[in-house]
Scaffold this active site. Structure first.
Site, short mmCIF file in Angstrom:
data_model
loop_
_atom_site.label_atom_id
_atom_site.label_comp_id
_atom_site.label_asym_id
_atom_site.label_seq_id
_atom_site.Cartn_x
_atom_site.Cartn_y
_atom_site.Cartn_z
N ASP A 84 0.82 -1.22 0.00
CA ASP A 84 0.00 0.00 0.00
C ASP A 84 0.85 1.26 0.00
O ASP A 84 2.03 1.25 0.32
CB ASP A 84 -0.97 0.01 1.18
CG ASP A 84 -0.27 -0.02 2.53
OD1 ASP A 84 0.75 -0.72 2.66
OD2 ASP A 84 -0.74 0.66 3.46
N GLU A 142 -0.06 -1.12 5.62
CA GLU A 142 1.05 -0.68 6.48
C GLU A 142 0.97 0.81 6.78
O GLU A 142 1.40 1.25 7.85
CB GLU A 142 2.39 -0.99 5.79
CG GLU A 142 3.62 -0.81 6.68
CD GLU A 142 4.20 0.60 6.67
OE1 GLU A 142 5.06 0.89 7.52
OE2 GLU A 142 3.81 1.42 5.80
#
Length: 375
Positions: A84, A142
Site C-alpha cells: 500500500d 502498512e
C-alpha cells in the site's frame, strides 16, 4: 441478470519479474494501491509468483501474499514489503526522467515502498537455490493504524507464517542498512469549555484558549537523542492536527490537538505515554492514546545480522531508522530485523516521490549475491 449485464471484471495487470527491474518497478507503481485498495496489486503479485516461481509455495491471506522455499536449510530469512501507499497526489502514472545527472523513476510509491517490492518480487523468482530458506511476504495496510496492518493479524492468528531467524524489511534506506526503529504514538489532547455568543464571552469558557499552554510546552520541548549500539535515535514530539469551534461567532466548548510522539526504541509505549502525561501535567485537558506501537532495538549483534552485513561488504552505510517500520513486529516475535531497500527515505510521502534507477539495480545485485542469484 443476463451475461451482457454482468459487470466486467478488470483483468489482473501482468507483471514480468524476470524482466528489467526498472520496468517491473514502474508497472508496480502504476497499479494504484492506496491503503484499503491493495487487491489489484496483490492479485498481480500472486499471479506473477505462481507463473514464474515454481520453487515457491504461494498462499494468499486477504490481500497479503506469502511465498516460501522449503529446502531444509539450517536458517530461514524473511523478506517483507508492503503493497500500500499513502493517497495519490497527482503523481501517477509513473515516468522515467533525469535528475541531477541520474535517471529516476517518479511516481507515488516509487520510494515507499514499491521500489523495494519490485526488488523482492524479482529476487523471489530468481533465487531458486539460496543458501538459506526464504519467506517472502507482500502485505497490505502498512500506511494506516497499526491495528489495521495485516502483519498484526497474521502475527496474532498465524504467527508460524512469520517465523524466521532474521528478517529484512524493504523500506527505503538509499540502499544502506537502517537498524531498529523508533516507536510511535498518537494522542488526542482535548480541552473542554462552555459555549457562548462571542459578543458575550464572559458567560462562556473558551476551549481553544485552554490549549495554549499545551502548545507552548510542545513548542519549548527539547527532545532527547538516544544512542543505542552506537546509533543515534532522535525523538520527536509534535502537535500534528488541531480542531475546535463550530462558528465564527461562538465561543468553542471543545478543542482538540492530535499529538504525535516518536520515541527511541529503549522506551516502551507505557513509558512514552507517562512521559507525555508528565509533560502536560497541570494543563486543563484530557489525554487519550489513540494509536501506539513499540520500536525495535538494532539487533545488529545477532549472528544472522552479522552474516547479512558481511555479505553487503565493508562500505555499507549503517544508520538508525528514524521512523517506525514493521521491524518492530518481528522484534516483538524475537526475530532480529533490519530495514534495507532502494529510495531516499526523505522522499517518502512527498508529491515529488522518486527513486534512483541505479539504487534499484544495486539492491537487486547486492541482495542477489547474498542469495546466490547468478552463482
Amino acid at each position: 441478470m443476463s451475461t451482457a449485464d454482468t459487470p466486467a471484471t478488470a483483468p489482473v495487470p501482468a507483471l514480468d519479474p524476470r524482466g528489467d527491474i526498472v520496468d517491473l518497478a514502474a508497472a508496480i507503481v502504476d497499479i494504484e494501491s492506496v491503503s484499503g485498495n491493495e487487491s489489484a496489486l496483490a492479485d498481480a503479485v500472486e499471479q506473477a509468483l505462481r507463473a514464474h516461481a515454481g520453487h515457491l509455495t504461494v498462499q494468499r491471506d486477504g490481500d497479503t501474499v506469502i511465498a516460501r522455499t522449503d529446502l531444509g536449510r539450517p536458517q530461514r530469512v524473511l523478506l517483507a514489503g508492503h503493497l500500500d501507499t499513502v493517497p495519490v497526489a497527482q503523481n501517477l502514472p509513473s515516468r522515467r526522467e533525469e535528475r541531477d545527472g541520474a535517471e529516476v523513476l517518479w511516481g507515488r510509491g516509487s520510494v515507499d515502498m514499491k521500489g523495494g517490492v519490485a526488488v523482492f518480487l524479482q529476487l523471489a523468482v530468481l533465487a531458486e537455490d539460496p543458501p538459506v530458506d526464504l519467506t517472502w511476504v507482500f502485505y497490505d495496510h502498512e500506511e494506516v493504524a497499526a491495528a489495521d496492518n495485516s502483519l498484526t493479524r497474521i502475527a496474532r492468528e498465524a504467527p508460524q507464517h512469520l517465523m524466521a531467524d532474521f528478517a529484512i524489511l524493504g523500506e527505503p534506506t538509499s540502499a544502506g542498512v537502517e537498524a531498529g526503529c523508533k516507536g510511535t504514538m498518537k494522542l488526542d489532547v482535548t480541552a473542554r469549555g462552555k459555549a457562548a455568543h462571542s459578543a458575550r464571552d464572559w458567560v462562556g469558557d473558551n476551549a481553544i484558549h485552554k490549549l495554549a499552554p499545551v502548545l507552548q510546552r510542545l513548542a519549548d520541548y527539547q527532545a532527547r537523542t538516544a544512542v543505542i549500539d552506537g546509533l543515534q535515535y532522535r525523538e520527536c514530539l509534535n502537535a500534528v492536527l488541531a480542531d475546535g469551534g463550530v462558528a465564527g461567532n461562538v465561543i468553542p466548548d471543545r478543542a482538540r490537538l492530535t499529538v504525535n510522539y516518536r520515541f527511541a526504541p529503549d522506551t516502551t509505549p507505557a513509558q512514552a505515554e507517562a512521559h507525555v502525561r508528565e509533560l502536560l501535567e497541570g494543563c486543563d485537558v484530557e489525554i487519550e492514546v489513540t494509536d501506539s506501537a513499540a520500536g525495535a532495538l538494532p539487533g545488529l549483534d545477532t549472528a544472522p545480522a552479522r552474516a547479512f552485513l558481511a555479505a553487503l561488504g565493508d562500505g555499507v552505510r549503517i544508520d538508525a531508522k528514524q521512523g517506525w517500520t514493521d521491524v518492530a513486529r518481528f522484534s516483538a516475535l524475537g526475530i532480529p530485523a533490519v530495514n534495507y531497500g532502494p529510495g531516499d527515505p526523505l522522499l517518502c510521502h512527498t508529491d515529488d516521490e522518486h527513486v534512483r534507477v541505479d539504487e534499484l539495480r544495486d539492491a537487486v545485485a547486492t541482495l542477489g549475491r547474498w542469495l546466490g542469484v547468478g552463482d
